[in-house]
Design a protein around this motif. Structure first.
Motif, PDB file in Angstrom:
ATOM      1  N   VAL A   4       0.866  -1.188   0.000  1.00 22.65           N
ATOM      2  CA  VAL A   4       0.000   0.000   0.000  1.00 22.65           C
ATOM      3  C   VAL A   4       0.896   1.229   0.000  1.00 22.65           C
ATOM      4  O   VAL A   4       1.486   1.585   1.027  1.00 22.65           O
ATOM      5  N   THR A   5       1.019   1.867  -1.148  1.00 23.79           N
ATOM      6  CA  THR A   5       1.861   3.063  -1.266  1.00 23.79           C
ATOM      7  C   THR A   5       1.067   4.290  -1.713  1.00 23.79           C
ATOM      8  O   THR A   5       1.639   5.368  -1.852  1.00 23.79           O
ATOM      9  N   LYS A   6      -0.243   4.126  -1.935  1.00 24.23           N
ATOM     10  CA  LYS A   6      -1.082   5.220  -2.423  1.00 24.23           C
ATOM     11  C   LYS A   6      -2.213   5.481  -1.431  1.00 24.23           C
ATOM     12  O   LYS A   6      -2.802   4.539  -0.883  1.00 24.23           O
ATOM     13  N   ALA A   7      -2.509   6.750  -1.213  1.00 22.31           N
ATOM     14  CA  ALA A   7      -3.637   7.137  -0.368  1.00 22.31           C
ATOM     15  C   ALA A   7      -4.490   8.150  -1.114  1.00 22.31           C
ATOM     16  O   ALA A   7      -3.965   9.084  -1.741  1.00 22.31           O
ATOM     17  N   VAL A   8      -5.798   7.948  -1.055  1.00 22.67           N
ATOM     18  CA  VAL A   8      -6.760   8.856  -1.682  1.00 22.67           C
ATOM     19  C   VAL A   8      -7.402   9.706  -0.584  1.00 22.67           C
ATOM     20  O   VAL A   8      -7.897   9.176   0.419  1.00 22.67           O
ATOM     21  N   PHE A   9      -7.385  11.016  -0.791  1.00 22.30           N
ATOM     22  CA  PHE A   9      -7.979  11.958   0.153  1.00 22.30           C
ATOM     23  C   PHE A   9      -9.154  12.657  -0.530  1.00 22.30           C
ATOM     24  O   PHE A   9      -8.947  13.566  -1.345  1.00 22.30           O
ATOM     25  N   PRO A  10     -10.379  12.245  -0.271  1.00 17.87           N
ATOM     26  CA  PRO A  10     -11.533  12.924  -0.874  1.00 17.87           C
ATOM     27  C   PRO A  10     -11.777  14.258  -0.172  1.00 17.87           C
ATOM     28  O   PRO A  10     -12.170  14.285   0.995  1.00 17.87           O
ATOM     29  N   ILE A  11     -11.544  15.364  -0.861  1.00 14.58           N
ATOM     30  CA  ILE A  11     -11.631  16.679  -0.212  1.00 14.58           C
ATOM     31  C   ILE A  11     -12.516  17.637  -0.996  1.00 14.58           C
ATOM     32  O   ILE A  11     -12.391  18.862  -0.852  1.00 14.58           O
ATOM     33  N   ALA A  12     -13.426  17.085  -1.815  1.00 18.40           N
ATOM     34  CA  ALA A  12     -14.255  17.954  -2.663  1.00 18.40           C
ATOM     35  C   ALA A  12     -15.526  18.425  -1.969  1.00 18.40           C
ATOM     36  O   ALA A  12     -16.279  19.215  -2.530  1.00 18.40           O
ATOM     37  N   GLY A  13     -15.779  17.944  -0.740  1.00 17.80           N
ATOM     38  CA  GLY A  13     -17.005  18.315  -0.036  1.00 17.80           C
ATOM     39  C   GLY A  13     -17.099  19.814   0.219  1.00 17.80           C
ATOM     40  O   GLY A  13     -16.094  20.518   0.297  1.00 17.80           O
ATOM     41  N   ALA A  26     -11.142  25.645   1.806  1.00 21.77           N
ATOM     42  CA  ALA A  26     -11.363  24.227   2.072  1.00 21.77           C
ATOM     43  C   ALA A  26     -11.482  23.965   3.573  1.00 21.77           C
ATOM     44  O   ALA A  26     -10.680  24.460   4.363  1.00 21.77           O
ATOM     45  N   LYS A  27     -12.484  23.149   3.950  1.00 12.64           N
ATOM     46  CA  LYS A  27     -12.622  22.798   5.368  1.00 12.64           C
ATOM     47  C   LYS A  27     -11.394  22.020   5.840  1.00 12.64           C
ATOM     48  O   LYS A  27     -11.043  22.064   7.025  1.00 12.64           O
ATOM     49  N   GLU A  28     -10.744  21.297   4.910  1.00  9.03           N
ATOM     50  CA  GLU A  28      -9.553  20.529   5.273  1.00  9.03           C
ATOM     51  C   GLU A  28      -8.379  21.415   5.663  1.00  9.03           C
ATOM     52  O   GLU A  28      -7.391  20.935   6.221  1.00  9.03           O
ATOM     53  N   MET A  29      -8.478  22.716   5.349  1.00 15.34           N
ATOM     54  CA  MET A  29      -7.426  23.655   5.729  1.00 15.34           C
ATOM     55  C   MET A  29      -7.719  24.343   7.054  1.00 15.34           C
ATOM     56  O   MET A  29      -6.934  25.187   7.502  1.00 15.34           O
ATOM     57  N   LEU A  30      -8.825  23.982   7.719  1.00 12.64           N
ATOM     58  CA  LEU A  30      -9.075  24.534   9.048  1.00 12.64           C
ATOM     59  C   LEU A  30      -7.957  24.079   9.978  1.00 12.64           C
ATOM     60  O   LEU A  30      -7.608  22.895  10.025  1.00 12.64           O
ATOM     61  N   LYS A  61     -10.697  24.433  -3.480  1.00 15.49           N
ATOM     62  CA  LYS A  61      -9.739  23.562  -2.806  1.00 15.49           C
ATOM     63  C   LYS A  61      -8.295  23.863  -3.225  1.00 15.49           C
ATOM     64  O   LYS A  61      -7.393  23.112  -2.891  1.00 15.49           O
ATOM     65  N   ARG A  62      -8.076  24.937  -3.952  1.00 18.24           N
ATOM     66  CA  ARG A  62      -6.739  25.256  -4.430  1.00 18.24           C
ATOM     67  C   ARG A  62      -5.750  25.446  -3.274  1.00 18.24           C
ATOM     68  O   ARG A  62      -4.550  25.185  -3.404  1.00 18.24           O
ATOM     69  N   ALA A  63      -6.277  25.873  -2.121  1.00 19.02           N
ATOM     70  CA  ALA A  63      -5.385  26.101  -0.979  1.00 19.02           C
ATOM     71  C   ALA A  63      -4.685  24.816  -0.550  1.00 19.02           C
ATOM     72  O   ALA A  63      -3.548  24.863  -0.070  1.00 19.02           O
ATOM     73  N   VAL A  64      -5.327  23.671  -0.727  1.00 14.01           N
ATOM     74  CA  VAL A  64      -4.702  22.395  -0.368  1.00 14.01           C
ATOM     75  C   VAL A  64      -3.500  22.140  -1.274  1.00 14.01           C
ATOM     76  O   VAL A  64      -2.419  21.762  -0.815  1.00 14.01           O
ATOM     77  N   GLU A  65      -3.689  22.372  -2.573  1.00 17.39           N
ATOM     78  CA  GLU A  65      -2.594  22.192  -3.526  1.00 17.39           C
ATOM     79  C   GLU A  65      -1.450  23.153  -3.212  1.00 17.39           C
ATOM     80  O   GLU A  65      -0.270  22.755  -3.224  1.00 17.39           O
ATOM     81  N   ASP A  66      -1.782  24.389  -2.909  1.00 16.03           N
ATOM     82  CA  ASP A  66      -0.749  25.367  -2.573  1.00 16.03           C
ATOM     83  C   ASP A  66      -0.008  24.980  -1.292  1.00 16.03           C
ATOM     84  O   ASP A  66       1.207  25.187  -1.174  1.00 16.03           O
ATOM     85  N   ILE A  98       7.931  12.288  -1.149  1.00 18.54           N
ATOM     86  CA  ILE A  98       6.474  12.190  -1.256  1.00 18.54           C
ATOM     87  C   ILE A  98       6.000  12.885  -2.527  1.00 18.54           C
ATOM     88  O   ILE A  98       6.431  14.001  -2.848  1.00 18.54           O
ATOM     89  N   ASP A  99       5.108  12.228  -3.262  1.00 21.37           N
ATOM     90  CA  ASP A  99       4.508  12.798  -4.469  1.00 21.37           C
ATOM     91  C   ASP A  99       3.034  13.101  -4.221  1.00 21.37           C
ATOM     92  O   ASP A  99       2.322  12.290  -3.617  1.00 21.37           O
ATOM     93  N   CYS A 100       2.590  14.260  -4.693  1.00 24.43           N
ATOM     94  CA  CYS A 100       1.191  14.662  -4.559  1.00 24.43           C
ATOM     95  C   CYS A 100       0.556  14.777  -5.943  1.00 24.43           C
ATOM     96  O   CYS A 100       1.159  15.350  -6.862  1.00 24.43           O
ATOM     97  N   PHE A 101      -0.653  14.251  -6.077  1.00 30.62           N
ATOM     98  CA  PHE A 101      -1.388  14.288  -7.331  1.00 30.62           C
ATOM     99  C   PHE A 101      -2.799  14.809  -7.049  1.00 30.62           C
ATOM    100  O   PHE A 101      -3.339  14.598  -5.947  1.00 30.62           O
ATOM    101  N   TYR A 102      -3.384  15.445  -8.048  1.00 29.86           N
ATOM    102  CA  TYR A 102      -4.683  16.077  -7.860  1.00 29.86           C
ATOM    103  C   TYR A 102      -5.609  15.726  -9.019  1.00 29.86           C
ATOM    104  O   TYR A 102      -5.203  15.766 -10.181  1.00 29.86           O
ATOM    105  N   VAL A 103      -6.850  15.376  -8.686  1.00 30.58           N
ATOM    106  CA  VAL A 103      -7.857  15.094  -9.696  1.00 30.58           C
ATOM    107  C   VAL A 103      -9.156  15.741  -9.233  1.00 30.58           C
ATOM    108  O   VAL A 103      -9.464  15.768  -8.037  1.00 30.58           O
ATOM    109  N   ARG A 104      -9.921  16.284 -10.182  1.00 29.53           N
ATOM    110  CA  ARG A 104     -11.155  16.980  -9.856  1.00 29.53           C
ATOM    111  C   ARG A 104     -12.344  16.023  -9.803  1.00 29.53           C
ATOM    112  O   ARG A 104     -12.502  15.174 -10.675  1.00 29.53           O
TER     113      ARG A 104
END
Length: 295
Positions: A4-13, A26-30, A61-66, A98-104
């Motif tokens: 297990v080397t991949k994790a999915v973070f659903p943050i579109a709510g 983004a609420k995830e940035m609280l 959610k751009r703040a998460v990417e930034d 660590i690598d970060c990837f983003y999908v809409r």
């Protein structure tokens, strides 16, 4: 069996429980004191040996990417001012390996749909799903505990905890037989059942390890509660094909998807923070004493 080397973070709510604070961010940035919720989840994943972070994002959610990107301006400013401790903190947010990837996720069609949006990035690999709303503490970290279970049994694993019967309408609730201590072999899972029909007192928290066959079932199921694709429904369907386990993790959860849980986490972490713990603790004690005197 792949690791297990991949994790999915659903943050579109939309984070409607925290409006107006989440209207444009983004609420995830609280923050919990000085670190955003999403960073706690990513750090838990890193501690479990996960190296690929896949964020399923949406509007605002751009703040998460930034946050997980390099900030040349901040780093240059801190370096110029000789603030090496802060510079180290900023640079440690995303370690170099660590690598970060983003999908809409184009529409808010549920957790199951969010996970399905990550299919191409996950490929034919087992993967974690981590909900930042659930701030989990464990020793070892909860996701590391779950990966150890996955590595031993080679089965999908759901993180669960004991819940009060009246809270069943807020959880996916599992049915099954305890295989060994803290390990339950699932026979079913129900999304938000009424207390009188809940199959057990074990509710699923925001931690999953899933084998890639889950994507077949996510494509097959029909929209469920709230006209959304429910991950719970896909897991129930998956049970017809392969074994799924629930793991009653060792640790503590803060439900930061609710205002009360978020405030509890903030107080708890502030009381441990090296910069503010002593002064904040003294302030809390004085407030408590004042409240008792007025009572």
């Amino acid at each position: 069996m792949l690791n297990v080397t991949k994790a999915v973070f659903p943050i579109a709510g939309l984070g409607t429980r925290f409006l107006p604070a989440t209207k444009a961010s983004a609420k995830e940035m609280l923050p919990i004191v000085d670190k955003p919720l999403i960073q706690y989840a990513v750090e838990e994943a890193i501690a479990a040996g996960i190296t690929e972070m896949i964020f399923v994002t949406g509007r605002s959610k751009r703040a998460v990417e930034d946050h997980f990107d390099k900030s040349y301006e901040i780093e240059a400013e801190l370096e110029m001012r000789g603030k090496t401790q802060l510079l180290d903190i900023v640079r440690s947010i995303k370690p170099s390996h660590i690598d970060c990837f983003y999908v809409r996720q184009p529409e808010a069609l549920g957790l199951g749909h969010a996970v399905l949006c990550a299919e191409k990035m996950v490929g034919n690999h087992p993967f974690a799903v981590m909900l930042a709303d659930d701030l989990l503490e464990g020793d070892p970290p909860v996701m590391k505990q779950m990966i150890e279970v996955f590595d031993h049994y080679h089965s999908s694993v759901l993180g669960v905890e004991i819940i009060a019967p009246e809270d069943s309408t807020s959880y996916g609730v599992v049915a099954g037989k305890e295989w060994e201590e803290s390990i339950i072999k699932l026979s079913g899972i129900v999304e938000k059942p009424e207390p009188n029909v809940a199959p057990s007192n074990l509710g699923v928290v925001g931690r999953y390890i899933l084998k890639p066959r889950i994507f077949e079932h996510l494509r097959r199921i029909k929209p469920g509660a709230g006209s959304e694709l429910q991950l719970t429904d896909a897991i129930q369907s998956l049970l017809a094909d392969e074994q799924v386990l629930a793991y009653n993790y060792r640790g503590r959860r803060f439900d930061c998807g609710s205002k009360l849980g978020y405030l509890k986490a903030t107080v708890e972490f502030a009381l441990r923070h090296p910069e503010v713990a002593q002064e904040f603790g003294a302030w809390l004690e004085s407030r408590w004493s004042s409240a008792q005197a007025k009572a």
